[in-house]
Design a protein around this motif. Structure first.
Motif, PDB file in Angstrom:
ATOM      1  N   ILE A  11      30.722 -19.125  -6.134  1.00 19.00           N
ATOM      2  CA  ILE A  11      29.756 -18.155  -6.640  1.00 19.00           C
ATOM      3  C   ILE A  11      29.945 -17.949  -8.142  1.00 19.00           C
ATOM      4  CG2 ILE A  11      31.250 -16.181  -6.070  1.00 19.00           C
ATOM      5  CD1 ILE A  11      28.623 -14.657  -5.377  1.00 19.00           C
ATOM      6  N   GLU A  12      28.851 -17.695  -8.850  1.00 12.44           N
ATOM      7  CA  GLU A  12      28.926 -17.406 -10.288  1.00 12.44           C
ATOM      8  C   GLU A  12      29.861 -16.221 -10.523  1.00 12.44           C
ATOM      9  OE1 GLU A  12      27.674 -18.888 -13.024  1.00 12.44           O
ATOM     10  OE2 GLU A  12      26.991 -20.484 -11.689  1.00 12.44           O
ATOM     11  N   GLY A  13      30.680 -16.323 -11.542  1.00 14.58           N
ATOM     12  CA  GLY A  13      31.578 -15.218 -11.874  1.00 14.58           C
ATOM     13  C   GLY A  13      32.955 -15.344 -11.240  1.00 14.58           C
ATOM     14  N   ALA A  14      33.096 -16.240 -10.228  1.00 13.45           N
ATOM     15  CA  ALA A  14      34.415 -16.417  -9.605  1.00 13.45           C
ATOM     16  C   ALA A  14      35.390 -16.943 -10.651  1.00 13.45           C
ATOM     17  CB  ALA A  14      34.314 -17.376  -8.429  1.00 13.45           C
ATOM     18  N   GLU A  29      36.842 -22.558 -21.990  1.00 13.46           N
ATOM     19  CA  GLU A  29      37.570 -22.077 -23.161  1.00 13.46           C
ATOM     20  C   GLU A  29      38.570 -23.121 -23.628  1.00 13.46           C
ATOM     21  OE1 GLU A  29      39.343 -18.290 -22.518  1.00 13.46           O
ATOM     22  OE2 GLU A  29      37.507 -17.528 -21.622  1.00 13.46           O
TER      23      GLU A  29
ATOM     24  N   SER B  12      36.783  -7.577 -14.529  1.00 16.31           N
ATOM     25  CA  SER B  12      37.141  -8.939 -14.955  1.00 16.31           C
ATOM     26  C   SER B  12      36.371  -9.312 -16.221  1.00 16.31           C
ATOM     27  CB  SER B  12      36.848  -9.938 -13.834  1.00 16.31           C
ATOM     28  OG  SER B  12      35.559  -9.742 -13.297  1.00 16.31           O
ATOM     29  N   LYS B  13      35.144  -8.841 -16.344  1.00 15.68           N
ATOM     30  CA  LYS B  13      34.367  -9.048 -17.562  1.00 15.68           C
ATOM     31  C   LYS B  13      33.592  -7.766 -17.839  1.00 15.68           C
ATOM     32  CE  LYS B  13      33.388 -13.979 -17.177  1.00 15.68           C
ATOM     33  NZ  LYS B  13      32.309 -14.960 -17.052  1.00 15.68           N
ATOM     34  N   GLU B  22      23.441 -13.391  -6.849  1.00 17.02           N
ATOM     35  CA  GLU B  22      24.650 -12.571  -6.847  1.00 17.02           C
ATOM     36  C   GLU B  22      25.722 -13.188  -7.740  1.00 17.02           C
ATOM     37  OE1 GLU B  22      26.000 -12.354  -2.763  1.00 17.02           O
ATOM     38  OE2 GLU B  22      25.478 -10.234  -2.701  1.00 17.02           O
ATOM     39  N   GLN B  23      26.598 -12.343  -8.272  1.00 19.17           N
ATOM     40  CA  GLN B  23      27.746 -12.836  -9.028  1.00 19.17           C
ATOM     41  C   GLN B  23      29.005 -12.124  -8.548  1.00 19.17           C
ATOM     42  OE1 GLN B  23      27.220 -13.525 -13.357  1.00 19.17           O
ATOM     43  NE2 GLN B  23      25.240 -12.525 -13.117  1.00 19.17           N
ATOM     44  N   ALA B  24      30.128 -12.788  -8.759  1.00 20.73           N
ATOM     45  CA  ALA B  24      31.415 -12.194  -8.372  1.00 20.73           C
ATOM     46  C   ALA B  24      31.949 -11.352  -9.526  1.00 20.73           C
ATOM     47  CB  ALA B  24      32.411 -13.293  -8.028  1.00 20.73           C
ATOM     48  N   TYR B  26      35.486  -8.701 -10.362  1.00 19.83           N
ATOM     49  CA  TYR B  26      36.779  -8.198  -9.890  1.00 19.83           C
ATOM     50  C   TYR B  26      37.059  -6.911 -10.662  1.00 19.83           C
ATOM     51  CZ  TYR B  26      37.152 -13.159  -8.675  1.00 19.83           C
ATOM     52  OH  TYR B  26      36.917 -14.427  -8.195  1.00 19.83           O
ATOM     53  N   GLU B 278      37.445  -7.224  -5.072  1.00 18.51           N
ATOM     54  CA  GLU B 278      36.528  -8.321  -5.389  1.00 18.51           C
ATOM     55  C   GLU B 278      35.186  -7.952  -4.768  1.00 18.51           C
ATOM     56  OE1 GLU B 278      37.773 -12.208  -4.090  1.00 18.51           O
ATOM     57  OE2 GLU B 278      35.783 -13.059  -4.477  1.00 18.51           O
ATOM     58  N   ARG B 280      30.621  -8.509  -4.867  1.00 18.93           N
ATOM     59  CA  ARG B 280      29.444  -9.285  -5.275  1.00 18.93           C
ATOM     60  C   ARG B 280      28.404  -8.299  -5.796  1.00 18.93           C
ATOM     61  NH1 ARG B 280      32.782 -12.539  -4.697  1.00 18.93           N
ATOM     62  NH2 ARG B 280      33.003 -14.083  -3.053  1.00 18.93           N
ATOM     63  N   LYS B 327      34.402 -12.478 -22.495  1.00 17.00           N
ATOM     64  CA  LYS B 327      35.471 -13.310 -21.950  1.00 17.00           C
ATOM     65  C   LYS B 327      36.178 -12.536 -20.839  1.00 17.00           C
ATOM     66  CE  LYS B 327      36.355 -16.357 -25.748  1.00 17.00           C
ATOM     67  NZ  LYS B 327      37.118 -16.598 -26.953  1.00 17.00           N
ATOM     68  N   VAL B 328      36.978 -13.276 -20.091  1.00 14.19           N
ATOM     69  CA  VAL B 328      37.671 -12.665 -18.960  1.00 14.19           C
ATOM     70  C   VAL B 328      38.821 -11.800 -19.466  1.00 14.19           C
ATOM     71  CG1 VAL B 328      38.889 -13.147 -16.819  1.00 14.19           C
ATOM     72  CG2 VAL B 328      37.128 -14.713 -17.616  1.00 14.19           C
TER      73      VAL B 328
END
Lengths: 145, 421
Positions: A11-14, A29, B12-13, B22-24, B26, B278, B280, B327-328
């Protein structure tokens, strides 16, 4: 988002591949960091995007500041969690010779690694932009400044 | 109020690109006792439940007696302590009592002679009964269970007791010595009661484990901590992990639809608790977006306060320009990587237990790569050794399994040198 290691669709964002655990986010990166620019100065880039410029000296000591022992390295990694991640007070030295750089482990407790391979203590090893440098458990990617 | 608890919610971001699906995301919810709390003022109510079976003879029993002596010496006069020993029979040497007349309490254990087999549930049941005598929300209620053997067909009874202890707010710290005990059982006892678990290879480290336990107990200032998460419409929480004192997947007992309800027990004043969620998030147009809100409820016994509450929002921003997405966050990334190593290791062990050697090997190899990336070379080597054992014999080694089960769960903790041995 396809994992470049196992081709699993995530999934996007994982952040990590659900199947094989490979990093999904930082791949780009790291690829972006692999620009060849040997003539220039170098930076240590941490995964959160913050950077540390390697001073323009021929020998740069990397470690953790300890005023009690009167150790003041040229690059102090305390602020990057150096203590928790096993960086020694005098951990390694980065040598510059013209456009070439090497890293040499100063018999640190937890070792120095280049691209996940342990560097022999007191043995300089060539490094270049795009390499991953790890002091103990503290990893950076080497970038051209 | 503001000095009671410090809550940090880190995504996470900070920003996500606008997409169709959907996006993940955290979220790290970091909970620490604030400067306004006063640890070391909460009295303890501790039951020591100790294995005296034949295999405990010699160095193990000698070190255990020394460790119990340490605990008794470091309890305050207002603390309650009991000592129960078990083999296939159970005996309460010291019923629950104030920790005064320390020499008398220690003498209770001095004359113990090892004998018999191992029946953990009887010991646990008797220990829990002793803790119940002095149970109070104003005390740190705890059982320390130590064993070196496989229990005799009473695993279910042990788990029921762990569930009961968890409901009562009695955390069980389970300690296994050597290699001949069931790590899955001891880990489940700890997880179900919101306690801790240690694997000790060398009896000399028993004292270290007990010392850690005492320091943890004496730093507790915040109790009955719960976290409720209310997600915005369309947001689906999928996994929840607690990370102190060990990484534990608490999703099954925590997630219900768009709600989270986690019982976090007492807060170790030195380490706090960090919960990783975590989720979605659905597609959304550009702009600020609230993923959800967490509410932490807690008691502060030293101040005579109960039912305290603090809330924090989980916020992100959707942005139209994908290239400009944030960035993360390194702290979240690091924690997710540790949890990933734990998940892969757990999946590998499950596959190995089921006899799926190819699948187990694949998961182990993935776990080893993540562990190397984390700088956990020793654990990665242990994984590689187990891959070799699996290929050679079709099964894992007892010591290797324990090293992986405990090592990956404790990636978030700093272990002492003695306990690594």
């Amino acid at each position: 988002m396809k994992c470049s290691e196992c081709q699993m669709e995530n999934i996007e964002g994982a952040l990590f591949c659900e199947e094989c655990g490979a990093k999904l986010e930082t791949m780009n990166e790291l690829q972006g960091a692999a620009m060849e620019s040997p003539a220039g100065r170098l930076l240590l880039a941490s995964p959160d995007g913050s950077t540390l410029e390697i001073p323009a000296k021929d020998d740069v000591v990397v470690g953790r500041e300890d005023p009690i022992s009167e150790v003041f390295p040229d690059l102090d990694l305390t602020g990057f969690g150096g203590m928790e991640k096993g960086v020694s007070r005098k951990h390694a030295v980065i040598h510059r010779s013209g456009a070439d750089y090497t890293v040499e482990d100063m018999t640190s407790t937890n070792g120095t690694y280049v691209n996940r391979k342990k560097v022999q203590p007191n043995t300089p090893q060539a490094i270049k932009p795009g390499d991953e440098l790890r002091f103990g458990k503290l990893a950076f990617s080497l970038k051209a400044a | 109020m503001k000095n009671e608890l410090n809550i940090r919610c880190i995504m996470s971001k900070d920003s996500l690109p606008v997409t169709d699906g959907e996006q993940a995301v955290y979220a790290l919810v970091d909970i620490k006792a604030g400067t306004g709390t006063t640890p070391a003022t909460m009295p303890a109510n501790i039951a020591l439940v100790l294995d005296r079976s034949g295999s405990m003879d010699g160095e193990k029993m000698n070190n255990l007696k020394e460790a119990v002596g340490y605990v008794v010496d470091h309890l305050g006069d207002n603390d309650l302590v009991s000592i129960t020993i078990f083999d296939d029979q159970v005996e309460t040497l010291v019923p629950s009592r104030p920790a005064k007349n320390r020499d008398e309490i220690k003498a209770g254990l001095a004359s113990v002679i090892v004998r018999g087999g191992t029946q953990i549930s009887d010991g646990l049941s008797a220990g829990l009964a002793e803790v119940k005598k002095g149970i109070s929300r104003d005390r740190v209620n705890r059982i320390v269970l130590l064993t070196d053997g496989q229990t005799w067909d009473d695993e279910d009874a042990c788990l029921k007791l762990a569930d009961e202890a968890g409901r009562l707010g009695v955390a069980i710290t389970s300690i296994g010595i050597g290699e001949e005990w069931n790590e899955k059982l001891l880990l489940q006892i700890a997880e179900r009661s919101r306690g801790n678990s240690h694997w000790i290879q060398n009896p000399i480290a028993i004292l270290d484990a007990f010392r850690q336990e005492m320091e943890g107990m004496q730093s507790v200032a915040v109790t009955n901590v719960t976290m409720t998460g209310r997600m915005s419409p369309g947001v689906r929480p999928v996994k929840v992990f607690t990370t102190v004192p060990m990484i534990a997947d608490v999703s099954a007992r925590t997630v219900s639809g768009s709600m989270l309800q986690a019982d976090l027990g007492s807060l170790d004043g030195r380490k706090g608790q960090a919960v990783l969620i975590e989720a979605r998030v659905p597609a959304h147009k550009a702009g600020a977006y609230r993923v959800g809100q967490v509410e932490i409820r807690y008691d502060l016994p030293s101040g005579g306060l109960s039912g305290r509450s603090v809330k924090a929002d989980l916020n992100i921003t959707f942005i139209a320009d994908a290239a400009g997405a944030a960035k993360v966050n390194a702290e979240v990334m690091n924690l997710v990587e540790k949890v990933t190593a734990f998940k892969l290791q757990t999946q590998a062990l499950t596959e190995a237990d089921a006899g799926n050697i190819v699948a187990a090997t694949r998961k182990f190899q993935a776990a080893a790569t993540v562990l190397l990336d984390l700088g956990e070379d020793e654990l990665a080597d242990a994984v590689k050794s187990e891959i070799a054992a699996l290929k050679r014999t079709g099964s894992l080694t007892a010591a290797g399994t324990k090293k992986l089960e405990y090592g990956t769960r404790k990636l978030t903790q700093v272990m002492t040198e003695a306990m690594k041995r």
